[in-house]
Design an enzyme around this catalytic site. Structure first.
Site, short mmCIF file in Angstrom:
data_model
loop_
_atom_site.label_atom_id
_atom_site.label_comp_id
_atom_site.label_asym_id
_atom_site.label_seq_id
_atom_site.Cartn_x
_atom_site.Cartn_y
_atom_site.Cartn_z
N ARG A 237 16.88 -1.70 -34.78
CA ARG A 237 16.01 -0.88 -33.97
C ARG A 237 15.98 -1.43 -32.55
O ARG A 237 15.97 -2.64 -32.32
CB ARG A 237 14.59 -0.84 -34.55
CG ARG A 237 14.41 0.13 -35.70
CD ARG A 237 14.56 1.57 -35.22
NE ARG A 237 14.34 2.56 -36.26
CZ ARG A 237 15.30 3.12 -36.99
NH1 ARG A 237 16.56 2.75 -36.81
NH2 ARG A 237 15.01 4.05 -37.87
N GLU A 266 15.43 6.28 -26.60
CA GLU A 266 16.56 7.13 -26.98
C GLU A 266 16.20 8.60 -26.82
O GLU A 266 15.06 8.98 -27.12
CB GLU A 266 16.98 6.83 -28.42
CG GLU A 266 17.50 5.41 -28.61
CD GLU A 266 17.97 5.15 -30.04
OE1 GLU A 266 18.01 6.10 -30.86
OE2 GLU A 266 18.29 3.99 -30.34
N HIS A 285 23.63 5.14 -31.18
CA HIS A 285 22.87 5.17 -32.44
C HIS A 285 23.64 5.95 -33.51
O HIS A 285 23.17 6.93 -34.08
CB HIS A 285 21.49 5.80 -32.24
CG HIS A 285 20.51 5.41 -33.31
ND1 HIS A 285 19.15 5.33 -33.09
CD2 HIS A 285 20.68 5.04 -34.61
CE1 HIS A 285 18.54 4.95 -34.20
NE2 HIS A 285 19.45 4.77 -35.13
#
Length: 319
Positions: A237, A266, A285
């Site tokens: 994360r 993000e 990601h």
């Protein structure tokens, strides 16, 4: 009364999760899909959640502000493992069940972690780019059997990384708040302190959840403990790494390099200063983005919704 609606905020769902979609449709649900290719904003959710019964959630924020606007919402089925974007305690207050896909994406993320490790140590992106620019730049590396890999966290993903590293012959150490000594022994991993992982590792790979206690776990002070030759890998994360501190460490060559698949915010700002550095590797990601993981998560999330709304049963991986 029309069909009950399932809002799917996870991206690429329609194109890949055909079995999960079929499960929902066969059980009479109308699917409202995310066509943006990114997480929904709060303003976008406001116009969608008024009559939904369930959510297949990506990484959008699900909190009290959203729950107040969704009186029919009974289940949030997280399309993934991390649930730091969902206020679980508030969900319970509103009578909303929350589930995730625990363990399903472990292999996909561990493969991406390995790819980032190898790309970092072997400088693959940099050398590829310099060749494209017309430069024949050579490099010398250390082999993995001479390196120590430190795992911050020793859950499912970290253990799969450890298993994949076995043939490489690297020395493996790990830190976890709740160390699994039996699993460590089976995988030739030595459980050590957080400080030892930071000080002794040539590659540090992050596998802890996003919690208040792990926020900026990697910061100016902890980076100072690392070897100057160390590489940092994060597929967990974004909140775990202080990106400003990491930028300074990479810019000044305090550490050798870093590779991130996750970021503090993000979608990431494409003008982020990290992207200017030749010792930084970034991916969007995407560590869990495999056809296999999508199919399995599609089935898992759909089944959780069916269990709650059709069968009246407790779903697997209820949080």
């Amino acid at each position: 009364m029309g069909k009950r609606k399932v809002l799917v905020t996870a991206t690429n769902y329609s194109a890949i999760c055909k079995k999960g979609k079929r499960i929902l449709e066969e059980n009479g649900f109308e699917i409202v899909e995310n066509t943006h290719g990114r997480p929904f904003t709060f303003e976008e959710l406001k116009g969608l959640v008024g009559d939904i019964s369930a959510v297949v959630a990506g990484v959008d924020t699900w909190d009290e502000d959203v729950f107040k606007l969704a009186p029919e919402l009974k289940v949030i089925s997280r399309f993934g493992v991390g649930v730091d974007n969902i206020d679980i305690s508030k969900a319970k207050e509103f009578g909303i069940k929350v589930t995730n896909c625990k363990g399903i994406n472990s292999n996909a993320v561990s493969e991406h972690t390995m790819a980032l490790m190898l790309s970092s140590v072997r400088m693959i992106p940099r050398l590829s780019q310099t060749m494209k620019e017309g430069t024949w730049e050579r490099a010398v590396y250390h082999e993995f059997n001479q390196l120590t890999v430190g795992l911050l966290g020793f859950g499912d993903i970290a253990r799969k990384v450890a298993a994949k590293l076995q043939p490489f012959g690297a020395k493996l150490i790990a830190y976890d708040v709740f160390p699994n000594e039996e699993a460590a022994k089976d995988l030739n991993v030595t459980m050590v302190s957080l400080e030892d992982v930071l000080k002794k590792s040539d590659i540090i790979s992050i596998h802890v959840p996003a919690l208040p206690s792990t926020h900026h776990m990697i910061n100016k002070d902890t980076i100072e403990l690392m070897k100057g030759s160390a590489y940092l890998i994060n597929t967990a994360r974004g909140s775990i790494v202080d990106e400003s501190a990491l930028y300074e460490a990479l810019k000044t060559r305090r550490i050798a390099g870093a590779a991130l698949d996750v970021y503090e915010h993000e979608p990431v700002d494409m003008n982020h200063p990290l992207f200017e550095l030749d010792n930084f590797i970034g991916t969007p990601h995407t560590s869990a983005e495999t056809y296999e993981n999508y199919e399995n998560c599609g089935i898992e999330t759909a089944q959780a919704i069916v269990d709650v709304l059709i069968k009246g049963e407790t779903p697997e991986n209820l949080l």
